[in-house]
Design a protein around this motif. Sequence first.
Motif, PDB file in Angstrom:
ATOM      1  N   ASN A 182      -0.360   2.560 -16.952  1.00 15.12           N
ATOM      2  CA  ASN A 182      -0.397   4.117 -16.717  1.00 15.12           C
ATOM      3  C   ASN A 182       1.236   4.201 -16.550  1.00 15.12           C
ATOM      4  N   GLY A 183       2.023   3.042 -16.483  1.00 13.64           N
ATOM      5  CA  GLY A 183       3.520   3.372 -15.987  1.00 13.64           C
ATOM      6  C   GLY A 183       3.558   3.792 -14.778  1.00 13.64           C
ATOM      7  N   ASP A 184       4.831   4.352 -14.314  1.00 11.24           N
ATOM      8  CA  ASP A 184       5.007   4.840 -12.991  1.00 11.24           C
ATOM      9  C   ASP A 184       4.832   6.299 -12.685  1.00 11.24           C
ATOM     10  N   LEU A 216      -3.838  -7.364 -10.847  1.00  9.16           N
ATOM     11  CA  LEU A 216      -4.255  -6.076 -10.649  1.00  9.16           C
ATOM     12  C   LEU A 216      -3.189  -4.911 -10.830  1.00  9.16           C
ATOM     13  N   SER A 217      -2.279  -5.081  -9.906  1.00  7.87           N
ATOM     14  CA  SER A 217      -1.126  -4.256  -9.942  1.00  7.87           C
ATOM     15  C   SER A 217      -0.436  -4.250 -11.212  1.00  7.87           C
ATOM     16  N   SER A 277       5.194  -0.075 -10.328  1.00 11.41           N
ATOM     17  CA  SER A 277       6.247  -1.009 -10.803  1.00 11.41           C
ATOM     18  C   SER A 277       6.596  -1.714  -9.730  1.00 11.41           C
ATOM     19  N   VAL A 278       7.230  -0.791  -8.696  1.00  9.05           N
ATOM     20  CA  VAL A 278       7.680  -1.400  -7.438  1.00  9.05           C
ATOM     21  C   VAL A 278       6.612  -2.216  -6.896  1.00  9.05           C
ATOM     22  N   THR A 327       0.839  -1.146  -0.045  1.00  7.12           N
ATOM     23  CA  THR A 327      -0.091   0.022   0.029  1.00  7.12           C
ATOM     24  C   THR A 327       0.937   1.145  -0.065  1.00  7.12           C
ATOM     25  N   VAL A 328       1.898   1.217   0.730  1.00  8.73           N
ATOM     26  CA  VAL A 328       2.846   2.327   0.825  1.00  8.73           C
ATOM     27  C   VAL A 328       3.565   2.320  -0.539  1.00  8.73           C
ATOM     28  N   LEU A 329       4.167   1.354  -1.213  1.00 12.48           N
ATOM     29  CA  LEU A 329       4.641   1.770  -2.329  1.00 12.48           C
ATOM     30  C   LEU A 329       3.688   1.906  -3.482  1.00 12.48           C
TER      31      LEU A 329
END
Length: 170
Positions: A167-169, A159-160, A115-116, A105-107
């Motif tokens: 969308n990319g980063d 999903l991620s 991406s991360v 969630t933080v990432l």
Amino acid sequence: MTIRDLVRRFSSSPSTLAATSAATLATAVTGSLATDVESRWYRRRELPPWQPPRLAFPIVWTTLYADIAVTSAASLTRLRQTDPRAARRFGVALGVNLAANAGWTVLFFRARRPSVATVGALALAASSADLARRASAADRAHGWALAPYAVWCTFATALSADIWRRNGDG
């Protein structure tokens, strides 16, 4: 069968249940505080059409967190009786898993790095499957009880990855 019956059946150690409940609660609170679906950044994301509605996430996660707390307590209790080293390894695996859970969630929402976050989700899915495997060593039913968590984390990884792809980063 009531929740009280389930807790009694799955955990003979109230202190273990209290510890696993506190750990999962801390994870849930961290994730909730980091989540911001109203941010301008998130609202501008193109989301896949197969993403569940917003209401599904708190329902699913609340259910999974309760499952993780109760099943982990039961597994730890059983493993302490039969294989104390396996119990310690399960405890470490649970801690790593919950950290990865909150970390996604933080990432994603705070660092805004899909991406991360996708790599983190993949690690979480693998960790969740490993946790179910470890729980199964205590009791096959415990492994099955944690299987939905591993499945949901695998779905969340897909999903991620799709949100990252779309969308990319940026």
